[in-house]
Design an enzyme around this catalytic site. Structure first.
Site, short mmCIF file in Angstrom:
data_model
loop_
_atom_site.label_atom_id
_atom_site.label_comp_id
_atom_site.label_asym_id
_atom_site.label_seq_id
_atom_site.Cartn_x
_atom_site.Cartn_y
_atom_site.Cartn_z
N TYR A 282 64.79 18.31 67.33
CA TYR A 282 63.39 18.54 67.72
C TYR A 282 62.79 17.28 68.32
CZ TYR A 282 61.58 15.93 63.69
OH TYR A 282 61.26 14.94 62.80
N ARG B 171 65.35 11.21 74.65
CA ARG B 171 65.82 11.25 73.25
C ARG B 171 66.26 12.66 72.87
NH1 ARG B 171 61.91 9.27 68.50
NH2 ARG B 171 60.87 11.21 69.06
N ARG C 97 77.88 33.46 60.14
CA ARG C 97 77.79 32.22 59.36
C ARG C 97 79.16 31.62 59.10
NH1 ARG C 97 78.29 30.14 54.39
NH2 ARG C 97 76.92 28.38 53.88
N HIS D 5 80.71 27.34 58.98
CA HIS D 5 80.20 25.97 59.13
C HIS D 5 80.52 25.35 60.49
CE1 HIS D 5 79.73 26.51 54.86
NE2 HIS D 5 79.09 25.36 54.77
N LYS E 261 67.50 13.05 65.96
CA LYS E 261 66.24 13.69 65.55
C LYS E 261 66.54 15.14 65.19
CE LYS E 261 61.28 13.53 66.49
NZ LYS E 261 60.86 12.92 65.24
N GLU F 188 63.14 2.91 57.14
CA GLU F 188 61.95 3.41 57.84
C GLU F 188 61.11 4.23 56.88
OE1 GLU F 188 63.08 6.14 61.00
OE2 GLU F 188 64.66 7.01 59.76
N LEU G 287 65.67 6.47 62.80
CA LEU G 287 65.39 7.15 64.05
C LEU G 287 64.70 6.14 64.96
CD1 LEU G 287 65.29 9.92 65.59
CD2 LEU G 287 62.86 9.85 65.05
N1 PDD Z 1 58.34 11.80 63.29
N2 PDD Z 1 61.31 7.87 62.01
C1 PDD Z 1 61.24 9.13 61.53
C2 PDD Z 1 62.12 9.51 60.41
C3 PDD Z 1 60.35 10.05 62.13
O1 PDD Z 1 60.31 11.32 61.68
C4 PDD Z 1 59.51 9.63 63.20
C5 PDD Z 1 58.54 10.55 63.87
C6 PDD Z 1 59.61 8.30 63.64
C7 PDD Z 1 58.78 7.77 64.79
O2 PDD Z 1 59.22 8.29 66.02
P1 PDD Z 1 58.21 8.48 67.25
O3 PDD Z 1 57.60 7.15 67.54
O4 PDD Z 1 59.07 8.96 68.33
O5 PDD Z 1 57.19 9.51 66.80
C8 PDD Z 1 60.53 7.46 63.03
C9 PDD Z 1 57.60 12.83 63.97
C10 PDD Z 1 56.24 12.44 64.39
C11 PDD Z 1 57.63 14.10 63.12
O6 PDD Z 1 58.69 14.36 62.56
O7 PDD Z 1 56.63 14.83 63.05
#
Ligand code: PDD
Length: 288
Positions: free
Chosen positions: A39, A58, A106, A108, A154, A186, A210
């Protein structure tokens, strides 16, 4: 009907625009069954997406990492986002895009026959951080990072992040700072930054975080403001004794962290490096 959302808002699903309440997918979608999808969250200000090119790049990287075929060309993503934003009307918004591997029996491993990826897009209203958050800052707790070893993707498999964020909610704070083997990774849904001796520090861009779209942007802002930047492992001790802490994400932009584990961070006030980066962020938004 789904509570807490605008059921009449228009979403995109597999080539069609329909009302949110009427958009449905198969129970065998691999996104539902395995969390097998990716996403993006793109902030948009007054109808204009911010750092769209970087978000799409990304999205393509995440798809490539999972060997999911990219279902749309860059121009098609752009018009999809533009259409959703137009439906949403003026006002700041958050664009959510999701692609899953598709629908299959289904099993894996990746299905052997070619699948049609499921593509979903929606827009929701977004209120950028206001004066209170900018001036008072956010509070965090520190927790162990219990997630998997592909945090650079992501992925919609977010259970580790969900459980981490719930710990923040239970503790009555805004976010967590996660640590793996004694080093900062993070937040649950944000990147975390430290400042020491005037230098802006971030963890390396590797599989343990991420790489936020604001990661590269903060580097640009730091460079423009003459703030030295270093990407390197940041120890627990360095976080505990940092001069400033801050976080970034699509929806939080950049915000100071002024309380950590119930104690003030440095003086408990947003610091000068935050102020300089925030000013740069605001200037970029103004010129959007
Ligand atoms: N999340 N790290 C993680 C685990 C995140 O989920 C996000 C952002 C970031 C920051 O990434 P960016 O600058 O591209 O938003 C770092 C989004 C906002 C979400 O999951 O809603």
């Amino acid at each position: 009907m789904i509570p807490d959302v605008d059921n009449d808002s228009i979403v995109y699903l597999n080539g069609q625009y329909k009302k949110l309440a009427e958009a449905t997918i198969s129970v065998l979608d691999r996104g539902f069954i395995f969390g097998d999808g990716i996403y993006e969250v793109v902030p948009a200000y007054q109808g204009k997406p911010f750092r769209m090119k970087e978000h799409l790049a990304r999205l393509e990287r995440s798809l490539a990492a999972l060997e999911i075929r990219c279902p749309l060309k860059a121009a098609d993503w752009q018009s999809l986002v533009a259409n959703l934003l137009q439906q949403h009307g003026p006002g700041d918004a958050m664009v959510y895009l999701q692609v899953t591997r598709g629908v299959a029996r289904r099993d894996h491993a990746f299905p052997v026959h070619a699948l049609e990826p499921t593509v979903f897009g929606m827009v929701s209203p977004f209120t950028p951080p206001g004066v209170a958050q900018r001036t008072q800052g956010l509070s965090v707790i520190t927790i162990p990072d219990e997630r998997w070893l592909h945090c650079e993707i992501k992925s919609v498999s977010l259970l580790g992040n969900v459980l981490a964020k719930q710990q923040a909610v239970r503790a009555g704070v805004d976010e967590v700072i996660q640590f793996r083997n004694g080093f900062m990774s993070e937040g649950a849904s944000s990147n975390i930054w430290a400042v020491r001796n005037g230098e802006l520090l971030a963890p390396p861009r590797d599989n343990l975080i991420l790489e936020g779209i604001r990661y590269g942007f903060m580097q640009e802002l730091a460079q423009a403001a003459g703030i030295p930047f270093s990407a390197r492992p940041i120890s627990r001790e360095e976080v505990d004794s940092a001069d400033e802490l801050m976080l970034t994400s699509a929806t939080k932009e950049v915000l100071p962290i002024t309380r950590c584990n119930g104690k003030p961070v440095a003086g408990g006030q947003p610091g000068p490096v935050y102020a300089a980066l925030r000013a740069g962020y605001d200037a970029a938004l103004r010129s959007l």
